[in-house]
Design an enzyme around this catalytic site. Structure first.
Site: not given
Length: 382
Positions: A34, A125, A128-129, A162, A174
């Site tokens: 992380e 959430a 990684s949508s 992005e 991601d």
């Protein structure tokens, strides 16, 4: 009705002819590693069986038409012959436009396309949508027009879109796991070289994701602060990134560092080592060691990196009390809320679900959302 059937049916109704292809790209969960990605370190995510699905067909002109089934069938239309700019009203459309624009800069040998998009990756959430959408759109154009792009290039293109078009800072993990995920495997990713190694997951183990549903408020500002603290640490050691600092070098001079920066650096160095070891533990089916590493990771995020919140710590404690040394659990994602991830023997999942249902809301006043996932295949036709 599956997402494939839903998007194919909507496509025929909206555009008056059948889609020629249906493409999927999955969301992901990070098992361990992380805040290591922007420090050129290691991460260990797996793709999950929640995905973005696009039914599509090539056009014989340079027009792009996109329908978003999950946003009341909103339709966006733009031309490849004009400069691609942000949509004034539809934020979802900017992910599509950004991917197409950046793909033009890489390889302009594609024409127009009609697309209908739907997905079931939970939004907000930390699963990684957005990366799943970016990789799905890139894969659509690659497949329809046989572009000479591999999964890593499609992932990098999504990250560029992005960062530069949507305007959101993110690492490469991601998009890479969405593009390159392998069924029944996690993926050890070297965020410097972008090298990947598939790591087989033990049989009979469920990947459980529990959303704390604690609304993340600090995540943007605190994320940027953590990045700056890590960069300060790397500069102190005169290295390009914390990846290049050993724990021995750190321990020798830790007292000279600002105490807060020292804690942040210690998390990154120990987390990197844990992530590499976790890949070996998983491959050997050593869930006990994996559980210890996940517990150490969570404690490090809580005490050294200071990115957990009481609600997340409570969730982790509830799960750990049920699984003991038979699996692992930790916070996953950027922090300050979001989700925890647990690796749990399938036969213990009902007991974990029951314990969380009985205790979490009683202790926090918030109802959790519980997902049982399978490590899944990366982007491609479905």
């Amino acid at each position: 009705m599956s997402l494939k059937e839903k998007t194919q049916s909507l496509f025929a109704n909206a555009f008056g002819y059948p889609a020629t292809h249906t493409i999927q790209a999955p969301g992901r969960v990070n098992l361990i590693g992380e805040h290591t990605d922007y420090n050129d370190g290691f991460v260990l995510p797996c793709a999950i069986d929640y995905q973005t699905v696009i039914s599509c067909a090539p056009r014989d002109d340079h027009k792009v038409r996109v329908m978003a089934a999950d946003y009341e069938n909103q339709l966006d239309e733009f031309s490849l012959d004009a400069p691609i700019v942000a949509h004034e009203n539809y934020q979802w459309a900017n992910y599509v436009r950004g991917v197409v624009k950046h793909l033009q800069l890489r390889n302009n040998s594609f024409g127009g396309v009609d697309m209908v998009i739907s997905g079931n990756v939970p939004q907000g959430a930390g699963l990684s949508s957005s990366a799943s959408l970016e990789v799905a759109v890139g894969t659509v154009l690659q497949q329809l027009y046989h572009l000479p792009l591999d999964g890593a290039q499609i992932a990098l293109n999504g990250q560029e879109a992005e960062n530069q078009f949507v305007g959101c800072n993110c690492g490469i993990m991601d998009q890479l796991i969405s593009a390159l995920g392998k069924k029944d495997h996690a993926l050890l990713i070297d965020c410097r070289s972008l090298g990947t190694k598939a790591v087989s997951m033990p049989k009979g183990v469920a990947v459980v994701i529990i959303n704390s549903n604690f609304k993340r408020t600090l995540v943007g500002s605190e994320y940027n602060t953590r990045r700056e603290q890590c960069e300060t640490g790397a500069r102190f050691f005169q290295q390009p990134a914390l990846r290049d600092v050993t724990i021995e070098e750190f321990n020798a001079v830790a007292h000279e560092l600002d105490p807060i920066v020292a804690k942040r650096v210690r998390h990154i160095l120990t987390e990197n080592a844990r992530t590499v070891e976790a890949a070996s533990a998983l491959e050997q089916g050593d869930l006990k060691r994996m559980g210890e590493l996940m517990a150490e990771s969570h404690a490090s995020m809580r005490d050294d990196f200071e990115i957990t919140v009481p609600q997340i710590d409570t969730l982790v404690e509830i799960v750990k009390a049920v699984i003991g040394d038979k699996g692992g659990v930790r916070m996953t994602g950027g922090g300050f809320g979001g989700c925890i991830v647990a690796l749990i023997p399938e036969e213990l999942v009902p007991a974990v679900q029951q314990a969380v249902a009985e205790q979490y809301e009683a202790k926090t006043g918030i109802k959790e959302t519980f997902y049982v996932c399978k490590p899944s295949q990366g982007a491609g036709q479905c």
